[in-house]
Design a protein around this motif. Sequence first.
Motif, short mmCIF file in Angstrom:
data_model
loop_
_atom_site.label_atom_id
_atom_site.label_comp_id
_atom_site.label_asym_id
_atom_site.label_seq_id
_atom_site.Cartn_x
_atom_site.Cartn_y
_atom_site.Cartn_z
N PRO A 13 61.92 46.87 73.86
CA PRO A 13 61.71 45.57 73.21
C PRO A 13 60.69 45.60 72.25
O PRO A 13 59.81 46.91 72.25
CB PRO A 13 61.00 44.67 74.53
N SER A 14 60.40 44.93 71.25
CA SER A 14 59.26 44.78 70.46
C SER A 14 58.08 45.02 70.98
O SER A 14 57.69 44.31 71.90
CB SER A 14 59.57 43.58 69.43
N GLY A 15 57.25 46.07 70.53
CA GLY A 15 55.93 46.22 71.12
C GLY A 15 55.64 47.22 72.04
O GLY A 15 54.63 47.61 72.62
N ALA A 16 56.78 47.69 72.72
CA ALA A 16 56.76 48.89 73.56
C ALA A 16 56.37 50.22 73.14
O ALA A 16 55.71 51.07 73.98
CB ALA A 16 58.01 48.94 74.24
N GLY A 17 56.34 50.12 71.91
CA GLY A 17 55.89 51.84 71.04
C GLY A 17 57.12 52.63 70.87
O GLY A 17 56.70 53.90 70.62
N LYS A 18 58.21 52.27 70.74
CA LYS A 18 59.50 53.09 70.38
C LYS A 18 59.18 53.68 69.18
O LYS A 18 59.51 54.92 69.12
CB LYS A 18 60.58 52.10 70.40
N SER A 19 58.90 53.18 68.15
CA SER A 19 58.85 54.02 66.76
C SER A 19 57.84 54.81 66.92
O SER A 19 57.87 55.91 66.46
CB SER A 19 58.56 52.94 65.62
N SER A 20 56.53 54.68 67.24
CA SER A 20 55.43 55.58 67.44
C SER A 20 55.87 56.78 68.25
O SER A 20 55.59 57.94 67.78
CB SER A 20 54.34 54.88 67.85
N LEU A 21 56.55 56.55 69.47
CA LEU A 21 56.96 57.79 70.38
C LEU A 21 57.88 58.59 69.66
O LEU A 21 57.85 59.88 69.76
CB LEU A 21 57.48 57.16 71.51
N LEU A 26 59.58 63.71 66.76
CA LEU A 26 60.13 64.42 65.77
C LEU A 26 59.14 65.24 65.14
O LEU A 26 59.39 66.27 64.61
CB LEU A 26 60.50 63.48 64.60
N GLU A 27 57.75 64.94 65.16
CA GLU A 27 56.80 65.89 64.75
C GLU A 27 56.63 67.21 65.59
O GLU A 27 56.35 68.22 65.33
CB GLU A 27 55.29 65.25 64.68
N LEU A 28 57.14 67.05 66.84
CA LEU A 28 56.99 68.29 67.88
C LEU A 28 58.27 69.02 68.17
O LEU A 28 58.29 70.03 68.41
CB LEU A 28 56.76 67.61 69.28
N ASP A 29 59.30 68.34 67.45
CA ASP A 29 60.71 69.12 67.59
C ASP A 29 61.53 69.16 66.13
O ASP A 29 61.97 67.98 65.86
CB ASP A 29 61.51 68.29 68.44
N ALA A 30 61.26 70.22 65.44
CA ALA A 30 61.99 70.47 64.56
C ALA A 30 63.49 70.43 64.47
O ALA A 30 64.14 70.13 63.24
CB ALA A 30 61.47 71.79 63.79
N LYS A 31 64.00 70.48 65.63
CA LYS A 31 65.47 70.45 65.63
C LYS A 31 66.05 69.04 65.62
O LYS A 31 67.30 68.96 65.74
CB LYS A 31 65.98 71.39 66.82
N LEU A 32 65.26 68.06 65.64
CA LEU A 32 65.62 66.70 65.56
C LEU A 32 65.42 66.05 64.76
O LEU A 32 64.26 66.21 63.71
CB LEU A 32 64.64 66.02 66.98
N SER A 33 66.39 65.12 64.24
CA SER A 33 66.18 64.20 63.10
C SER A 33 66.65 63.14 63.40
O SER A 33 67.51 62.82 64.31
CB SER A 33 67.08 64.76 61.97
N VAL A 34 66.10 61.82 62.76
CA VAL A 34 66.28 60.56 62.93
C VAL A 34 67.30 59.86 61.96
O VAL A 34 67.34 60.38 60.83
CB VAL A 34 64.92 59.67 62.97
N VAL A 166 61.44 55.73 80.28
CA VAL A 166 60.07 56.30 79.87
C VAL A 166 59.32 55.11 79.80
O VAL A 166 59.65 54.00 79.11
CB VAL A 166 60.25 57.11 78.46
N VAL A 167 58.21 55.34 80.71
CA VAL A 167 57.15 54.05 80.67
C VAL A 167 56.22 54.52 79.82
O VAL A 167 55.52 55.49 80.17
CB VAL A 167 56.56 53.87 82.04
N ASN A 168 55.86 53.62 79.11
CA ASN A 168 54.94 54.01 77.66
C ASN A 168 53.58 53.29 78.42
O ASN A 168 52.98 52.46 77.65
CB ASN A 168 55.27 53.56 76.35
N ALA A 174 53.94 59.82 77.79
CA ALA A 174 55.47 59.02 77.27
C ALA A 174 56.06 60.09 76.39
O ALA A 174 57.10 60.25 76.34
CB ALA A 174 55.30 57.83 76.79
N VAL A 175 55.39 60.64 75.41
CA VAL A 175 55.76 61.64 74.44
C VAL A 175 56.43 62.90 75.32
O VAL A 175 57.56 63.37 75.11
CB VAL A 175 55.09 61.81 73.40
N PHE A 176 55.44 63.25 76.03
CA PHE A 176 55.84 64.45 76.93
C PHE A 176 57.36 64.17 77.77
O PHE A 176 58.20 65.14 77.93
CB PHE A 176 54.91 64.83 77.97
N ASP A 177 57.36 62.93 78.17
CA ASP A 177 58.47 62.51 78.84
C ASP A 177 59.80 62.62 78.04
O ASP A 177 60.70 63.18 78.21
CB ASP A 177 58.53 61.07 79.53
N LEU A 178 59.65 62.14 76.92
CA LEU A 178 60.71 62.11 75.97
C LEU A 178 61.28 63.39 75.55
O LEU A 178 62.36 63.91 75.40
CB LEU A 178 60.52 61.36 74.68
#
Length: 206
Positions: A13-21, A26-34, A166-168, A174-178
């Motif tokens: 939902p809006s405000g849960a922090g999806k985009s920031s997560l 993406l900054e931690l995993d070079a093999k991922l792209s959005v 994932v509960v943010n 939460a980033v670790f969980d992702l």
Amino acid sequence: MEYPGNLFVVAAPSGAGKSSLVKALLELDAKLSVSVSHTSRAPRGQEQHGREYWFVGLDEFRDMVARGDFFEWAEVHGNLYGTSRAGIESRMAQGDDVVLEIDYQGALQIKQLFPYAVLIFVLPPSWEELKQRLIRRGDTQPEVIATRMANARVEIDQARHFDFVVVNAVFDSAVFDLKAIVHAQRLKYAAQRRNRSAVFQALQLD
């Protein structure tokens, strides 16, 4: 059809922090792209065409729907959003891992069309915290907040249909969980057989 690359679909939902997560992931995993979605809405703030979204007119968006250009599309808060089918499939066919940030409607559509997709739902720790996050990000109009909160109740009820939740509450956790979800997907038997074929051949595994 199963592809060498993985498709991770993140909804919230809006405000849960999806985009920031997702940005942190993406900054931690070079093999991922959005994957960059198309939308009929106008750009906001510093958003750029082709970076946050492909911004198209309403008529053009509807033409793309009619041609079957979208993997999924949905109306969210009065605007249309869609995911390019060709763009996703070509990258996955090359072995790339792709992340989609979309609403739950689109996520469930993708799961029906592509059963191998990994669906992840991001939850806020509480209703009050969600409301405060909406206020902090600039949604200060009471009617806007009320609409977002009402929509959130519908959206959160759909979390039961997702593969992971994932509960943010604490951002870094939460980033670790992702990251753990992505890593676990890459360790599945089929993925390891494909990516570590020499090992599987040496051990005479299927």
